[in-house]
Design a protein around this motif. Structure first.
Motif, PDB file in Angstrom:
ATOM      1  N   UNK A  45       1.319  -1.317   0.213  1.00 22.55           N
ATOM      2  CA  UNK A  45       0.092   0.147   0.087  1.00 22.55           C
ATOM      3  C   UNK A  45       0.492   1.437  -0.351  1.00 22.55           C
ATOM      4  N   UNK A  46       2.027   1.092   1.099  1.00 18.76           N
ATOM      5  CA  UNK A  46       3.001   2.206   0.919  1.00 18.76           C
ATOM      6  C   UNK A  46       3.809   2.824  -0.181  1.00 18.76           C
ATOM      7  N   UNK A  47       3.896   1.800  -1.045  1.00 22.14           N
ATOM      8  CA  UNK A  47       4.688   1.101  -2.022  1.00 22.14           C
ATOM      9  C   UNK A  47       3.973   1.835  -3.237  1.00 22.14           C
ATOM     10  N   UNK A  48       2.452   1.419  -3.251  1.00 23.07           N
ATOM     11  CA  UNK A  48       2.179   1.913  -4.417  1.00 23.07           C
ATOM     12  C   UNK A  48       1.748   2.801  -4.633  1.00 23.07           C
ATOM     13  N   UNK A  49       1.428   4.116  -3.078  1.00 23.92           N
ATOM     14  CA  UNK A  49       1.042   5.505  -3.285  1.00 23.92           C
ATOM     15  C   UNK A  49       2.290   5.970  -3.390  1.00 23.92           C
ATOM     16  N   UNK A  50       3.138   5.794  -2.672  1.00 21.01           N
ATOM     17  CA  UNK A  50       4.851   6.430  -3.212  1.00 21.01           C
ATOM     18  C   UNK A  50       4.664   6.125  -4.881  1.00 21.01           C
ATOM     19  N   UNK A  51       4.670   5.313  -5.086  1.00 15.78           N
ATOM     20  CA  UNK A  51       4.820   5.442  -6.862  1.00 15.78           C
ATOM     21  C   UNK A  51       3.983   6.540  -7.668  1.00 15.78           C
ATOM     22  N   UNK A  52       2.537   5.978  -7.590  1.00 15.42           N
ATOM     23  CA  UNK A  52       1.940   6.980  -7.540  1.00 15.42           C
ATOM     24  C   UNK A  52       1.769   8.592  -7.685  1.00 15.42           C
ATOM     25  N   UNK A  53       2.367   8.864  -5.977  1.00 13.02           N
ATOM     26  CA  UNK A  53       2.895  10.172  -5.865  1.00 13.02           C
ATOM     27  C   UNK A  53       3.915  10.207  -7.031  1.00 13.02           C
ATOM     28  N   UNK A  54       4.667   9.658  -7.086  1.00 10.12           N
ATOM     29  CA  UNK A  54       6.387   9.967  -8.364  1.00 10.12           C
ATOM     30  C   UNK A  54       5.787  10.113  -9.929  1.00 10.12           C
ATOM     31  N   UNK A  55       4.964   9.514  -9.908  1.00 15.77           N
ATOM     32  CA  UNK A  55       4.187   9.439 -11.571  1.00 15.77           C
ATOM     33  C   UNK A  55       3.446  10.626 -11.440  1.00 15.77           C
TER      34      UNK A  55
END
Length: 86
Positions: free
Chosen positions: A25-35
């Motif tokens: 969940x954390x990684x998906x959120x971080x990836x979304x934010x970076x993208x």
């Protein structure tokens, strides 16, 4: 009476799954934010901006993939332990 070693392993795996879900969940959120940030940069600055070859999206995507793969494997192992068909 001692607990079956397979039940102990099962308990540990179930606890680990919760940790992995949180990490995904954390990684998906971080990836979304970076993208989203990258998309904004592309739209605002276009080809003249500075883009990094060390972009953090790859790390997040790899860890996200690793977590999903681990959950997939664990699901099969947990099912087999529960059925005792190892």
């Amino acid at each position: 009476m001692q607990e079956d070693p397979l039940d102990q392993i099962l308990d540990e795996m179930i606890r680990r799954r919760v940790w992995i879900l949180d990490d995904i969940r954390i990684r998906a959120t971080l990836l979304r934010d970076v993208c989203n940030k990258l998309i904004s940069k592309l739209e605002e600055d276009g080809p003249d901006a500075y883009y990094s070859i060390n972009h953090e999206s790859l790390d997040h995507a790899r860890r996200l993939h690793k977590g999903c793969m681990e959950l997939s494997l664990m699901r099969g192992w947990i099912d087999r332990i529960r059925k005792r068909t190892i």
